[in-house]
Write a protein that holds these residues in place. Structure first.
Motif, PDB file in Angstrom:
ATOM      1  N   PHE A  25       0.862  -1.170   0.000  1.00 49.12           N
ATOM      2  CA  PHE A  25       0.000   0.000   0.000  1.00 49.12           C
ATOM      3  C   PHE A  25       0.897   1.217   0.000  1.00 49.12           C
ATOM      4  O   PHE A  25       1.899   1.255   0.689  1.00 49.12           O
TER       5      PHE A  25
ATOM      6  N   ASP B 205      -7.539  -8.870   2.139  1.00 48.87           N
ATOM      7  CA  ASP B 205      -8.528  -8.371   1.176  1.00 48.87           C
ATOM      8  C   ASP B 205      -9.020  -6.980   1.553  1.00 48.87           C
ATOM      9  O   ASP B 205      -9.316  -6.159   0.682  1.00 48.87           O
ATOM     10  N   GLU B 208      -6.410  -4.566   0.549  1.00 44.41           N
ATOM     11  CA  GLU B 208      -6.534  -4.418  -0.911  1.00 44.41           C
ATOM     12  C   GLU B 208      -7.678  -3.467  -1.256  1.00 44.41           C
ATOM     13  O   GLU B 208      -7.519  -2.533  -2.062  1.00 44.41           O
ATOM     14  N   ALA B 209      -8.829  -3.684  -0.616  1.00 45.56           N
ATOM     15  CA  ALA B 209     -10.004  -2.863  -0.903  1.00 45.56           C
ATOM     16  C   ALA B 209      -9.749  -1.405  -0.549  1.00 45.56           C
ATOM     17  O   ALA B 209     -10.080  -0.494  -1.319  1.00 45.56           O
ATOM     18  N   LYS B 211      -6.951   0.045  -0.477  1.00 50.68           N
ATOM     19  CA  LYS B 211      -6.004   0.590  -1.441  1.00 50.68           C
ATOM     20  C   LYS B 211      -6.724   1.021  -2.716  1.00 50.68           C
ATOM     21  O   LYS B 211      -6.475   2.079  -3.272  1.00 50.68           O
ATOM     22  N   LEU B 212      -7.675   0.165  -3.154  1.00 53.30           N
ATOM     23  CA  LEU B 212      -8.440   0.485  -4.363  1.00 53.30           C
ATOM     24  C   LEU B 212      -9.265   1.743  -4.161  1.00 53.30           C
ATOM     25  O   LEU B 212      -9.477   2.515  -5.084  1.00 53.30           O
ATOM     26  N   GLU B 213      -9.732   1.940  -2.921  1.00 52.61           N
ATOM     27  CA  GLU B 213     -10.530   3.136  -2.632  1.00 52.61           C
ATOM     28  C   GLU B 213      -9.652   4.377  -2.520  1.00 52.61           C
ATOM     29  O   GLU B 213     -10.147   5.470  -2.273  1.00 52.61           O
ATOM     30  N   GLY B 214      -8.332   4.174  -2.625  1.00 52.01           N
ATOM     31  CA  GLY B 214      -7.420   5.314  -2.609  1.00 52.01           C
ATOM     32  C   GLY B 214      -7.033   5.782  -1.231  1.00 52.01           C
ATOM     33  O   GLY B 214      -6.658   6.942  -1.047  1.00 52.01           O
TER      34      GLY B 214
END
Lengths: 290, 316
Positions: A25, B205, B208-209, B211-214
């Protein structure tokens, strides 16, 4: 056992092995690596000094390429210095036996039997495990002096006593993790408690017992204060006292000091690394039971 | 009807033992626990007795040498008063808190967490390098740790030269900082192991989520990773506190409490009072203070973890 062992292997921290890594991250990997490297260098300076100085015939307090020789190790293994190591082995061996054998029987009873005030008792034992041994020195010294006990065997027994509470805890966690069914099956077959203890509980909880024994050994091996106060004869003093003697003098022989420290530390480091899987399994058993 | 005849209760044959008193649906006190627990009980009594004996000695005038080493008696609150007027005692308590809480509990835990987090993201070779060094530092016996750090920080040592204190020596100029660093160095590997194990429970997970949401790194750490690590932080802090109390060997070997009592934490002070200044009674009294401190720390941590677990249950 095979499955259990392999599961525990995964828990084991292996420097070069697989480590569970979270998804990346953020993106500042260069910074992270730089900080890690800096920290690693800073942390390793004392260790690097120890190794370099041990192999240096003209060792100082500085880091420099050694004038390679093994003469430091040769002088560290001289008979008069070896005796301290022998004493250390004797002290740690006695202390480990004194703590581990009673802890095994006690842990079984705590794990399986119904006892009055069981939880407060266990909590008190855990508290005892956290009591710093330094506070026991004065009363025990006074007692030992009155009864002429200031020598190696009573001191080792006392060291064992200080290790007992935590050892009991480790072994109890290991026994707690053994399914009750095995014991009940044996009881149906009319096995006596002693038989159950030695034929079922002992073999299955052996990793936990080993972890406890190793803990006791490492603690006794590293203890500096108890031997120095409770052993009056200088012939019976263990290695830590010897090392303290090295740095108390005016002319410190850094090479000899480093070599002796490496010899003294080696058994503990080896035990730790060899048994780290055993250790983690002890921790894990405790966690699942709670 | 033939079956009911066969089920009739029959007195057991004489050669079979039957415990009539034991109901199998309820666990009774098992008399076997007495012999099993006896050795442990004796040894634990031998552990507890000195604590009680020390509590008593603290209120007497026992000394190591001289007339009071033989004829000693109860002196009431005399030692407590002496302690109250002793400036060194206050300083010693302050230094103990710095060493045990700041360097041990907070410092080692934070450093262990930092290394564990760095290991998550650093290059594999660096990861194993720092992991190996930290674990190695943790496994070394306290005497070795003390000797190594004494060498590199006394005058002429490599660390003293790096910070420009080569002539006086770091150990003389900033003694408390040096022993705190040595303590932290020797403990943080264990904290790192605890955190590395706990990090396995972080749900990948969700990271990960996020991270995808910024979400930023800091935010992911705060909102996703840290909540999972909370119980471990508590465990580590308690463990490091207790281990730091035990690590006073490092101070004793490196400085002996000096220079000018700058590193004279309570366990060292107690030892010096007893065996260097021969006032065993006063040393025992200082030991009593250490027991009280340990108990207080235990209670504080117990309360915190109890409140934590309660709020967790409520949240569910």
């Amino acid at each position: 056992m095979g499955v259990v062992a392999s599961l525990e292997k995964e828990d084991l921290y292996k420097p070069s092995g697989r480590l569970v890594v979270l998804p990346k991250f953020g993106g500042v990997t260069v910074g992270v690596n730089a900080v890690t490297l800096l920290l690693a260098l800073l942390f390793s300076v004392p260790l690097i000094w120890l190794v370099l100085a041990a192999f240096d015939s003209q060792a100082t307090q500085q880091l420099h390429l050694p004038h390679f020789s093994v003469e430091n190790f040769e002088s560290a293994l001289a008979p008069n210095l070896m005796w301290a190591l022998v004493n250390s082995v004797a002290i740690s061996g006695i202390a480990t036996a004194v703590a581990t054998v009673p802890a095994f029987f006690g842990a079984y009873s705590f794990s399986r039997h119904r006892l009055p005030f069981k939880n407060p008792l266990l909590f008190s034992i855990l508290f005892l495990a956290g009591v710093p041994t330094s506070i026991l020195i004065i009363p025990v010294f006074e007692f030992f002096q009155n009864w002429n006990l200031l020598s190696i065997v009573p001191a080792s027994i006392f060291l064992g006593i200080t290790c007992l509470p935590f050892e009991l805890y480790i072994i109890k966690n290991a026994i707690d993790a053994i399914p009750l069914d095995l014991e009940e099956a044996a009881r149906v077959e009319r096995a006596s408690t002693l038989r159950i203890l030695f034929r079922i509980i002992l073999p299955i909880s052996l990793p936990g017992i080993a972890a406890a024994a190793i803990y006791g050994f490492i603690m006794s091996w590293g203890n500096f204060l108890i031997p120095i106060v409770l052993i009056s004869s200088s012939d019976q003093q263990p290695s830590p006292t010897q090392i303290f003697g090295f740095i108390s003098g005016i002319n410190v022989q850094y090479g000899l000091l480093a070599a002796y420290c490496i010899i003294y530390s080696f058994p503990v480091v080896a035990l730790y690394l060899a048994s780290s899987s055993v250790f983690t399994s002890g921790f894990k058993a405790g966690r699942t039971h709670r | 009807m033939a079956n009911s005849v066969e089920l009739r209760l029959v007195a057991p044959p004489d050669d079979v033992e039957v415990d009539k008193g034991d109901r199998l649906d309820r666990i009774r006190f098992n008399w076997l626990s007495v012999p099993l627990l006896l050795p442990t009980a004796i040894l634990l009594a031998a552990f507890l007795a000195p604590i009680g004996y020390s509590a008593y000695i603290g209120f007497t005038n026992l000394s190591l040498l001289g007339p009071n080493s033989v004829n000693w008696h109860f002196t009431g609150m005399h030692n407590v008063q002496a302690m109250w007027q002793d400036d060194l005692f206050g300083k010693s308590v302050y230094l103990t808190i710095i060493f045990v809480i700041l360097s041990g509990s907070v410092g080692s835990t934070a450093m262990g967490l930092l290394i564990a987090m760095l290991m998550q993201r650093a290059a594999p070779s660096l990861r194993s390098l720092i992991g190996t060094i930290a674990v190695l530092a943790t496994t070394l016996p306290p005497t070795t740790v003390a000797v190594i750090w004494w060498t590199v920080t006394s005058n002429g040592g490599i660390f003293s030269d790096i910070v420009g204190m080569g002539n006086t020596g770091m150990l003389y100029s900033v003694p408390m900082l040096v022993v705190s660093c040595a303590n932290c160095w020797s403990l943080c590997g264990l904290a790192m192991l605890l955190f590395s194990a706990a990090l396995k429970n972080v749900p990948a997970d969700i990271v990960e989520a996020a991270k995808l949401e910024g979400a930023s790194s800091v935010r992911i750490f705060r909102m996703v990773i840290f909540p999972v690590l909370r119980p471990t932080v508590l465990t580590s802090a308690l463990l490091m506190t207790l281990l730091s109390f035990g690590n006073f060997t490092i101070i004793y070997i490196m400085t002996g409490g000096g220079p000018q009592n700058a590193t004279n934490i309570l366990p060292v002070y107690s030892y010096l009072e007893g065996f260097t200044y021969h006032r065993l009674a006063y040393g025992a009294m200082l030991g009593n203070v250490i027991v009280l401190m340990t108990a207080a720390i235990g209670i504080v941590f117990g309360t915190i973890s109890y409140l934590e677990s309660r709020s967790e249950r409520r949240a569910i």
